[in-house]
Design a protein around this motif. Structure first.
Motif, mmCIF file in Angstrom:
data_model
loop_
_atom_site.group_PDB
_atom_site.id
_atom_site.type_symbol
_atom_site.label_atom_id
_atom_site.label_comp_id
_atom_site.label_asym_id
_atom_site.label_seq_id
_atom_site.Cartn_x
_atom_site.Cartn_y
_atom_site.Cartn_z
ATOM 1 N N LEU A 51 14.564 -45.606 18.900
ATOM 2 C CA LEU A 51 13.860 -46.781 18.397
ATOM 3 C C LEU A 51 13.417 -46.548 16.963
ATOM 4 O O LEU A 51 12.858 -45.495 16.631
ATOM 5 N N ALA A 52 13.680 -47.526 16.118
ATOM 6 C CA ALA A 52 13.157 -47.538 14.753
ATOM 7 C C ALA A 52 12.529 -48.900 14.503
ATOM 8 O O ALA A 52 13.166 -49.930 14.743
ATOM 9 N N VAL A 53 11.283 -48.897 14.046
ATOM 10 C CA VAL A 53 10.573 -50.115 13.675
ATOM 11 C C VAL A 53 10.172 -49.965 12.211
ATOM 12 O O VAL A 53 9.463 -49.012 11.864
ATOM 13 N N VAL A 54 10.632 -50.884 11.366
ATOM 14 C CA VAL A 54 10.483 -50.718 9.919
ATOM 15 C C VAL A 54 9.852 -51.961 9.297
ATOM 16 O O VAL A 54 10.355 -53.081 9.492
ATOM 17 N N ASP A 55 8.770 -51.742 8.554
ATOM 18 C CA ASP A 55 8.130 -52.797 7.759
ATOM 19 C C ASP A 55 7.868 -54.082 8.541
ATOM 20 O O ASP A 55 8.017 -55.189 8.018
ATOM 21 N N ARG A 56 7.546 -53.929 9.823
ATOM 22 C CA ARG A 56 7.098 -55.045 10.669
ATOM 23 C C ARG A 56 8.155 -56.132 10.896
ATOM 24 O O ARG A 56 7.838 -57.170 11.457
ATOM 25 N N THR A 57 9.364 -55.896 10.483
ATOM 26 C CA THR A 57 10.395 -56.934 10.629
ATOM 27 C C THR A 57 11.667 -56.420 11.281
ATOM 28 O O THR A 57 12.292 -57.117 12.074
ATOM 29 N N VAL A 58 12.065 -55.197 10.984
ATOM 30 C CA VAL A 58 13.350 -54.656 11.443
ATOM 31 C C VAL A 58 13.137 -53.741 12.645
ATOM 32 O O VAL A 58 12.291 -52.847 12.608
ATOM 33 N N THR A 59 13.907 -53.984 13.698
ATOM 34 C CA THR A 59 13.929 -53.104 14.869
ATOM 35 C C THR A 59 15.362 -52.698 15.159
ATOM 36 O O THR A 59 16.269 -53.540 15.152
ATOM 37 N N CYS A 60 15.564 -51.414 15.427
ATOM 38 C CA CYS A 60 16.865 -50.890 15.873
ATOM 39 C C CYS A 60 16.610 -50.122 17.163
ATOM 40 O O CYS A 60 15.861 -49.137 17.169
ATOM 41 N N PHE A 61 17.234 -50.557 18.254
ATOM 42 C CA PHE A 61 16.964 -49.990 19.576
ATOM 43 C C PHE A 61 18.269 -49.676 20.284
ATOM 44 O O PHE A 61 19.231 -50.450 20.216
#
Length: 390
Positions: free
Chosen positions: A196-206
């Motif tokens: 899981l990556a959550v970036v700058d409150r907009t981008v998620t990669c799961f």
């Protein structure tokens, strides 16, 4: 490639069956009358003149008058250039189709479901490297190597980087020295977990962990949906796991991007009579414009205050704790479950008191992007000047 395959390829390139048969036969004959070419190629005599006219328009042959209409193949370089151009376009189309199959452009949709883990991590590396405010990443120790440079770039950009290493046991934990100038804080979860990556409150990669029976991934480019993954990271991949690195070395953080983390660390000081000076950067709810204020934290409101049974069943506003003395200096911080509802910090800039909320704030004056601690005066009088925020 045999002659039959050449014919089929010419047809794939746009020639009709008769045109391909006539052209291949003419290449072998060099030149021939229309009737002789019809016999050699198997093209019906009634069609051979139309076929030759079409081939001449395409530049494949030229016709001339002798004792009868005759034709000869032109220099084949033009025809070959046409075939090579078509081949290049087919290759390009194939590559583009493969690329779109592997990684649909995330800017076209709010949510993309992709088929390969590598597509998710490729997108995550790109997003992390360009992060400006915050990164939350859960990855295996082996996967950390791939993200090292991207995390270092995010850290250099000024982003707060929270990294959780997931694995079977403690043997795979990376040496703490590897996190310097790469992560703000690192924790270890000794259990398998999804990527899981959550970036700058907009981008998620799961993506599910590698042992999952199904290989797929989810790419999100949406503020509200990313908030859901943020809470999953906080509760399952971060909060309960042991810390293995913290660049603050026991001090208050210079910068906070999470209002709940800020409350848990600052409220004991404020409640015990200390002073915390901050710079708040965020968005004004009244007009949606960026806003920056400098001031002193005066109190907190949060919905999960315990110990008052009379408040059971009341609304968040009714149970909010202004200036609670719970969690005083030296006490344990407020548990995260008590901060699942409304959390507000109040900051006085000398002219007015501002209410500051976290991600998705809809009751406060300001939705927090970042809050920087500029100075702390503890209840015992000790004053700590922090570096001035940018």
């Amino acid at each position: 490639m045999d002659i039959a395959e050449v014919r089929r390829t010419l047809e794939d390139a746009g020639l009709s069956q008769y045109q391909a048969d006539a052209y291949v036969s003419l290449l072998e004959l060099g030149s021939a009358s229309a009737t002789a070419l019809a016999d050699a190629s198997g093209v019906p005599s009634a069609r051979i003149y139309d076929v030759l006219r079409d081939l001449e328009e395409r530049g494949y042959v030229e016709t001339y008058e002798g004792d009868a209409l005759r034709a000869r193949a032109r220099d084949p370089r033009k025809a070959l250039d046409d075939l090579r151009d078509r081949a290049d376009r087919l290759v390009s189309a194939a590559e583009e189709a493969e690329s779109r199959w592997e990684a649909p452009a995330p800017d076209r949709h709010r949510v993309d479901i992709v088929k390969r883990f590598e597509t998710v991590t490729d997108r995550a590396v790109e997003a992390v490297a360009n992060a400006e405010n915050e990164v939350a990443l859960a990855v295996s120790p082996e996967g950390f190597d791939r993200f090292h440079d991207a995390l270092a770039a995010a850290h250099e950009n000024g982003a707060v980087v929270k990294l959780t290493l997931v694995g079977e046991d403690d043997d795979g934990v990376v040496d703490a020295a590897a996190f310097e100038a790469v992560a703000t804080e690192v924790r270890h979860r000794p259990l398998p977990a999804p990527f899981l990556a959550v970036v700058d409150r907009t981008v998620t990669c799961f993506a599910p962990h590698r042992d999952s029976l199904n290989e797929y991934g989810v790419l999100v480019d949406d503020f509200s949906l990313t908030y859901v993954f943020h809470w999953y990271f906080s509760t399952c991949l971060w909060e309960v796991w042991d810390e293995v690195y913290d660049e603050r070395a026991g001090r208050l953080a210079a910068d906070y991007v999470d209002i709940r983390r800020f409350l848990r660390e600052v409220q004991p000081i404020v409640s015990a009579g200390g002073t915390v000076e901050v710079r708040v950067r965020g968005t004004a709810r009244a007009n949606g414009e960026p806003v920056t204020i400098d001031g002193t934290v005066t109190e907190f409101v949060y919905a999960g205050e315990s110990g008052d049974e009379a408040n059971e069943g009341a609304t968040h506003d009714e149970t909010g704790s202004r200036g609670s003395n719970e969690g005083g200096e030296g006490d344990d911080p407020v548990p995260l479950p008590k901060l699942a509802g409304r959390v507000t910090a109040y900051v006085d800039d000398g002219d007015r008191e501002w209410s500051v909320g976290g991600w998705g704030a809809n009751l406060e004056d300001i939705e927090l992007t970042r809050i920087s601690v500029t100075a702390v005066e503890r209840p015992d009088g000790e004053r700590i000047e922090e570096a001035n925020p940018a």
